[in-house]
Design a protein around this motif. Sequence first.
Motif, PDB file in Angstrom:
ATOM      1  N   GLU A   1       0.611  -1.189  -0.227  1.00  0.00           N
ATOM      2  CA  GLU A   1      -0.101   0.004  -0.070  1.00  0.00           C
ATOM      3  C   GLU A   1       0.784   1.246   0.266  1.00  0.00           C
TER       4      GLU A   1
ATOM      5  N   PRO B   1      -3.506  -4.912  -2.444  1.00  0.00           N
ATOM      6  CA  PRO B   1      -4.646  -4.464  -1.601  1.00  0.00           C
ATOM      7  C   PRO B   1      -5.863  -4.812  -2.588  1.00  0.00           C
TER       8      PRO B   1
ATOM      9  N   ARG C   1      -9.543  -0.337  -2.086  1.00  0.00           N
ATOM     10  CA  ARG C   1      -8.507   0.125  -1.547  1.00  0.00           C
ATOM     11  C   ARG C   1      -7.512   0.850  -2.629  1.00  0.00           C
TER      12      ARG C   1
ATOM     13  N   GLN D   1      -8.971   4.029  -3.656  1.00  0.00           N
ATOM     14  CA  GLN D   1      -8.718   5.243  -2.906  1.00  0.00           C
ATOM     15  C   GLN D   1      -7.383   5.730  -3.055  1.00  0.00           C
ATOM     16  N   LEU D   2      -6.463   4.663  -3.330  1.00  0.00           N
ATOM     17  CA  LEU D   2      -5.087   5.166  -3.259  1.00  0.00           C
ATOM     18  C   LEU D   2      -4.740   5.794  -4.639  1.00  0.00           C
TER      19      LEU D   2
END
Lengths: 262, 262
Positions: free
Chosen positions: B198, B220, B224, B227-228
């Motif tokens: 991450e 991930p 996720r 979101q990254l």
Amino acid sequence: MDEEATLNANLADKAALLRRLHHGTRPLVLPNAWDVASARLVEKAGFPVVATSSGAIAASLGYEDNNSMPVDEAFGAVARIARNVSIPVTADMEAGYHLSPAEFVARLLDAGAVGCNVEDADHDAGSGLVPAEQHADWLRAVKEAAAERGVDIVLNARLDVMRQAGDEAALFDEAVRRAGRYLEAGADCVFPVNIAAETQIANFVARVKGPVNIVGAGAPPLPRLAQLGVARISFAGTLMRKTYASLEATHSEIARASSALV
Amino acid sequence: MDEEATLNANLADKAALLRRLHHGTRPLVLPNAWDVASARLVEKAGFPVVATSSGAIAASLGYEDNNSMPVDEAFGAVARIARNVSIPVTADMEAGYHLSPAEFVARLLDAGAVGCNVEDADHDAGSGLVPAEQHADWLRAVKEAAAERGVDIVLNARLDVMRQAGDEAALFDEAVRRAGRYLEAGADCVFPVNIAAETQIANFVARVKGPVNIVGAGAPPLPRLAQLGVARISFAGTLMRKTYASLEATHSEIARASSALV
């Protein structure tokens, strides 16, 4: 020996092995492959032969399974497989792709296969069957062309009779009659499609004087097929369909996760 | 318009759609295909694009995944897929198969693809990377050749830096530096392999001024990654391996039943 003679001797040995496996104490079991990855897994699992499924190859390469695949694609798929396994390869060649017996055999051996399926369906007419004598003559010429090359290829004559419309008992009799003609013409095995009931299989094996291939999906279990005297059990396109159904399930999972993204 | 102009206009539209999907509110998710059957399932599941995996194609056709596949086989596989789906196709083209930029683009568009992955690994040397400027020049020339054909192909520049031996932090910096050069050269997306943690992903996305592709297996979960700030999530050869693992299990069942025959 020169290189071609060595290659042909190697193919002749593989053809002999493939033929013997039709006359063993147990049936030859063939989980059909469609690409190199599936063929390598057949070998890895310990099966003695790789058989292709033309329906599965057509689905993998994006063609119809009706003798319309470009010839180079059809034999190219077989060649890739034969280059990448060490066991004998027998190739499902639909209705022979309109090739002359000599060209058919040359392409088959050049691809590295030592056996083939050829069906008597008349795809050009859209339905129906090639006349029995005409098909038997073609099969005989294939065996002769192979003998000239020094490789006695194992010819599995597929009978599409039971797929035709008509009285089932009459069709069955016609399938038996054609099986006899194809064996006389030199076929090493006969392969009636759409025969899956125990009594039909037993009856067919009893009436035909040669090895019989039955599709082992939707049929009695392997031990029962062996008891019935079936010499060769293949799976047609069923293994590919099952395999890609697992991919479809994976896609659905990813699609669900993907559509939940904001 | 003549036929070629119509074809190019259709490809240009598909390239524009593929490009837009790198700049949407959610990541572009690509469950990589390797043959027509798997590509058709990608389209059927509702994904907007088919991306190929060169590793999976190589396994399916029996080649190594090191830029050594015969060029006709590599583009032939892409062409079969593009002929049989209606959504845009982006093709994983290893290191470009030693083609000139003009020939590479001509073959890619003739195959019907509107995007591609090209990696900077130096397969000829056996390991290591192509010098950054040399690779950037090749990528720039590819984009120019595509513009001349009137199709602004979507170029995904794969960075093999994190696969090299060396200090991880130094390699990471080099990957960021190369990503910048490739984007300057016209790449539409950059694809660092072996970045799955991450913090690394977040750091890479923050430092690189362009869309980033991450492999969504061993990384991930999709929400996720979204979101990254990851723009594009692909699966490389993992879906094929999972799919053929199910075939291997089927083979084992048949082999067990077969070896129990007497």
